[in-house]
Design a protein around this motif. Structure first.
Motif, PDB file in Angstrom:
ATOM      1  N   UNK A 116       0.819  -1.215   0.000  1.00 21.77           N
ATOM      2  CA  UNK A 116       0.000   0.000   0.000  1.00 21.77           C
ATOM      3  C   UNK A 116       0.855   1.269   0.000  1.00 21.77           C
ATOM      4  N   UNK A 117       2.152   1.139   0.216  1.00 22.76           N
ATOM      5  CA  UNK A 117       3.022   2.327   0.232  1.00 22.76           C
ATOM      6  C   UNK A 117       3.407   2.797  -1.166  1.00 22.76           C
ATOM      7  N   UNK A 118       3.028   2.047  -2.205  1.00 23.80           N
ATOM      8  CA  UNK A 118       3.456   2.393  -3.568  1.00 23.80           C
ATOM      9  C   UNK A 118       3.165   3.850  -3.941  1.00 23.80           C
ATOM     10  N   UNK A 119       1.973   4.404  -3.651  1.00 27.40           N
ATOM     11  CA  UNK A 119       1.736   5.817  -4.023  1.00 27.40           C
ATOM     12  C   UNK A 119       2.721   6.778  -3.357  1.00 27.40           C
ATOM     13  N   UNK A 120       3.151   6.456  -2.125  1.00 35.06           N
ATOM     14  CA  UNK A 120       4.102   7.334  -1.446  1.00 35.06           C
ATOM     15  C   UNK A 120       5.486   7.256  -2.105  1.00 35.06           C
ATOM     16  N   UNK A 121       5.815   6.106  -2.663  1.00 30.50           N
ATOM     17  CA  UNK A 121       7.090   5.999  -3.370  1.00 30.50           C
ATOM     18  C   UNK A 121       7.107   6.931  -4.575  1.00 30.50           C
ATOM     19  N   UNK A 122       6.007   6.942  -5.323  1.00 30.86           N
ATOM     20  CA  UNK A 122       5.936   7.859  -6.462  1.00 30.86           C
ATOM     21  C   UNK A 122       5.909   9.301  -5.977  1.00 30.86           C
ATOM     22  N   UNK A 123       5.240   9.531  -4.844  1.00 28.74           N
ATOM     23  CA  UNK A 123       5.200  10.878  -4.281  1.00 28.74           C
ATOM     24  C   UNK A 123       6.571  11.389  -3.880  1.00 28.74           C
ATOM     25  N   UNK A 124       7.516  10.462  -3.641  1.00 27.66           N
ATOM     26  CA  UNK A 124       8.868  10.869  -3.259  1.00 27.66           C
ATOM     27  C   UNK A 124       9.676  11.386  -4.439  1.00 27.66           C
TER      28      UNK A 124
END
Length: 268
Positions: free
Chosen positions: A26-34
């Motif tokens: 579920x952390x995938x969107x935060x990776x792109x946000x980085x």
């Protein structure tokens, strides 16, 4: 200390990631946000020489998912191409032949060898294409690709069978997936991958191709193709010069603060 031994690669010793790691996907969107805060650092990655790069998407994904990575690589001076075959539903009839034609066309149009980047299942295509047409391929990079373990070492094999209509076990028997292509090949993987057992993405030392390596990043499976550290590794590997007298060099962490946390020591 070796990354794995023979016992580790046996089915009973390479289970798929458990529920805690799967939940971390579920952390995938935060990776792109980085990407945005990391952009100034990403622009310090080496510039390329303009050669062509084909990027293959993962299972049930299409070219839209690789647009961010491709745009980044274009900013580092590469000509990028999606695979152009819609959703990746497995190597159904015509898929691999179309991929071969695209590789030949990209080689002819660019006048030079083409690099191949594959995310998850897309990395299988990249590796197998490079084995069949090595004279056209400059290097191969895979992102969370399960080529070294049994099909039961992933949490996606049932999805593969449903999407492709094929037996993944029977498909795997048609190829020597663990064998590395005869070109420089980098496997980018994460020990916190919630879909693919990380040992299934580890290349054993290749007797016939010493230009193989494993690069560890901290990423999810669904986010590894959108992860800034994976982007840096891809750009770094693509930038290696080629030609007579040029010696291939393995990946080195960038000399920037905190890089030991972003690129862990894979031999630890």
């Amino acid at each position: 200390m070796p990354l794995f031994n023979k016992k580790d690669t046996e089915p009973d010793h390479m289970p798929p990631p458990g529920l805690p790691l799967l939940a971390l996907e579920l952390r995938a969107p935060w990776e792109f946000g980085a990407v945005l805060p990391a952009w100034p650092v990403l622009q310090r990655a080496p510039l390329g020489d303009g050669h062509a790069v084909i990027v293959f998407p993962g299972l049930t994904a299409g070219d839209a998912t690789t647009v961010p990575l491709r745009r980044y690589l274009e900013s580092r001076n590469y000509e990028t191409l999606g695979w152009g075959q819609g959703l990746n539903l497995g190597p159904r009839e015509g898929v691999l032949d179309n991929a071969k034609r695209q590789l030949q066309a990209a080689y002819d149009a660019s006048g030079g060898k083409v690099s191949l980047v594959g995310w998850s299942l897309g990395g299988i295509y990249a590796r197998e294409l490079a084995k069949e047409m090595p004279e056209l391929v400059r290097c191969v990079m895979t992102l969370g690709t399960p080529f070294a373990g049994p099909h039961t070492s992933t949490n996606a094999w049932r999805i593969y069978q449903f999407a492709s209509g094929r037996s993944v076990e029977r498909e795997a028997e048609s190829y020597n997936l663990p064998e590395a292509p005869p070109v420089p090949t980098s496997s980018i993987y994460s020990r916190s991958d919630g879909v693919v057992a990380w040992r299934g993405s580890i290349q054993a030392p290749a007797r016939h191709n010493p230009h193989t390596e494993n690069i560890e990043v901290v990423a999810s499976h669904f986010g590894i193709g959108l992860n800034p550290s994976a982007w840096w590794a891809v750009a770094d590997r693509l930038s290696q010069p080629q030609g007579p007298g040029v010696v291939w060099q393995p990946f080195q962490r960038p000399q920037l603060p905190g890089m030991h946390l972003i690129f862990p020591d894979p031999h630890r």
